[in-house]
Design a protein around this motif. Structure first.
Motif, short mmCIF file in Angstrom:
data_model
loop_
_atom_site.label_atom_id
_atom_site.label_comp_id
_atom_site.label_asym_id
_atom_site.label_seq_id
_atom_site.Cartn_x
_atom_site.Cartn_y
_atom_site.Cartn_z
N SER A 76 6.88 7.66 -5.20
CA SER A 76 5.45 7.59 -4.84
C SER A 76 5.19 6.95 -3.47
CB SER A 76 4.68 6.80 -5.90
OG SER A 76 5.07 5.44 -5.88
N LEU A 77 6.24 6.48 -2.80
CA LEU A 77 6.03 5.84 -1.49
C LEU A 77 5.68 6.89 -0.44
CD1 LEU A 77 8.95 3.26 -1.46
CD2 LEU A 77 6.54 2.87 -2.02
N LYS A 78 4.75 6.53 0.45
CA LYS A 78 4.29 7.44 1.50
C LYS A 78 5.28 7.52 2.66
CE LYS A 78 -0.47 6.13 0.54
NZ LYS A 78 -1.60 5.33 1.04
N GLY A 79 6.06 6.48 2.85
CA GLY A 79 6.99 6.42 3.95
C GLY A 79 7.40 4.98 4.20
N TYR A 80 8.05 4.76 5.33
CA TYR A 80 8.45 3.39 5.68
C TYR A 80 8.09 3.11 7.13
CZ TYR A 80 12.55 5.42 8.00
OH TYR A 80 13.37 6.13 8.82
N ALA A 81 7.93 1.83 7.42
CA ALA A 81 7.65 1.38 8.78
C ALA A 81 8.64 0.27 9.12
CB ALA A 81 6.22 0.86 8.90
N ASN A 84 0.82 -1.22 0.00
CA ASN A 84 0.00 0.00 0.00
C ASN A 84 0.86 1.27 0.00
OD1 ASN A 84 -2.36 -1.48 -0.04
ND2 ASN A 84 -2.58 -1.47 2.18
N GLU A 85 1.84 1.30 -0.85
CA GLU A 85 2.74 2.45 -1.02
C GLU A 85 3.56 2.78 0.23
OE1 GLU A 85 0.12 5.51 -2.49
OE2 GLU A 85 0.38 4.79 -4.55
N VAL A 86 3.76 1.76 1.08
CA VAL A 86 4.61 1.92 2.27
C VAL A 86 5.70 0.86 2.20
CG1 VAL A 86 4.69 1.79 4.79
CG2 VAL A 86 2.73 2.86 3.67
N LEU A 87 6.93 1.28 2.42
CA LEU A 87 8.06 0.36 2.48
C LEU A 87 8.10 -0.24 3.89
CD1 LEU A 87 10.66 -0.81 1.20
CD2 LEU A 87 11.85 1.22 2.07
N ILE A 88 7.95 -1.55 3.98
CA ILE A 88 7.96 -2.26 5.26
C ILE A 88 9.34 -2.87 5.45
CG2 ILE A 88 6.90 -4.06 6.66
CD1 ILE A 88 4.93 -1.82 5.92
N LEU A 89 10.04 -2.47 6.48
CA LEU A 89 11.39 -2.95 6.78
C LEU A 89 11.32 -3.90 7.98
CD1 LEU A 89 13.12 0.53 6.57
CD2 LEU A 89 12.94 -1.19 4.76
#
Length: 128
Positions: free
Chosen positions: A59-64, A24-29
């Motif tokens: 276009s990514l909203k951010g990362y978690a 969903n446009e979020v980079l999951i680390l």
């Protein structure tokens, strides 16, 4: 990086994460940890974030960050899950990167959407 595909960094010396994916446009680390404290090395986050943004055309909203750890277990008498708290960012020399420097010197860190812990179900015994 394709969405919903788990990636393991090709640079095995990445000091920040074990694997990642985009959802969903979020980079999951994801970082697997067996310790109540696991500081995050900023250079590794910057490399992964920069590469992901390039592939996804910014276009990514951010990362978690998700820290995966065993549940219901103690190590040296410390309940890993109960003692877990927000992890600090460090530079490659191990010095803490203070939040007041993020906007000017480390803008990628402003894209963090949160840090989470996922406790693996069941018991895990540490070798003695």
């Amino acid at each position: 990086f394709e969405a919903k595909v788990l990636y393991e960094p090709s640079w095995r010396s990445n000091e920040s994460i074990d694997c990642f994916f985009v959802w969903n446009e979020v980079l999951i680390l994801i970082q697997i940890s067996f310790a109540p404290s696991h500081p995050i090395r900023y250079p590794g986050i910057k490399r992964v974030w920069t590469a992901a943004q390039k592939v996804h055309e910014n276009s990514l909203k951010g990362y978690a960050l998700i820290f995966v750890t065993p549940s219901g277990n103690t190590r040296n008498g410390v309940d890993i899950v109960a003692q877990y708290k927000r992890q600090a960012y460090q530079n490659s020399r191990g010095t803490v990167v203070k939040p007041e420097t993020w906007k000017k010197s480390h803008p990628e860190l402003l894209m963090e959407l949160g840090q989470y812990i996922y406790a693996l179900p069941g018991d895990f015994e540490f070798p003695k």
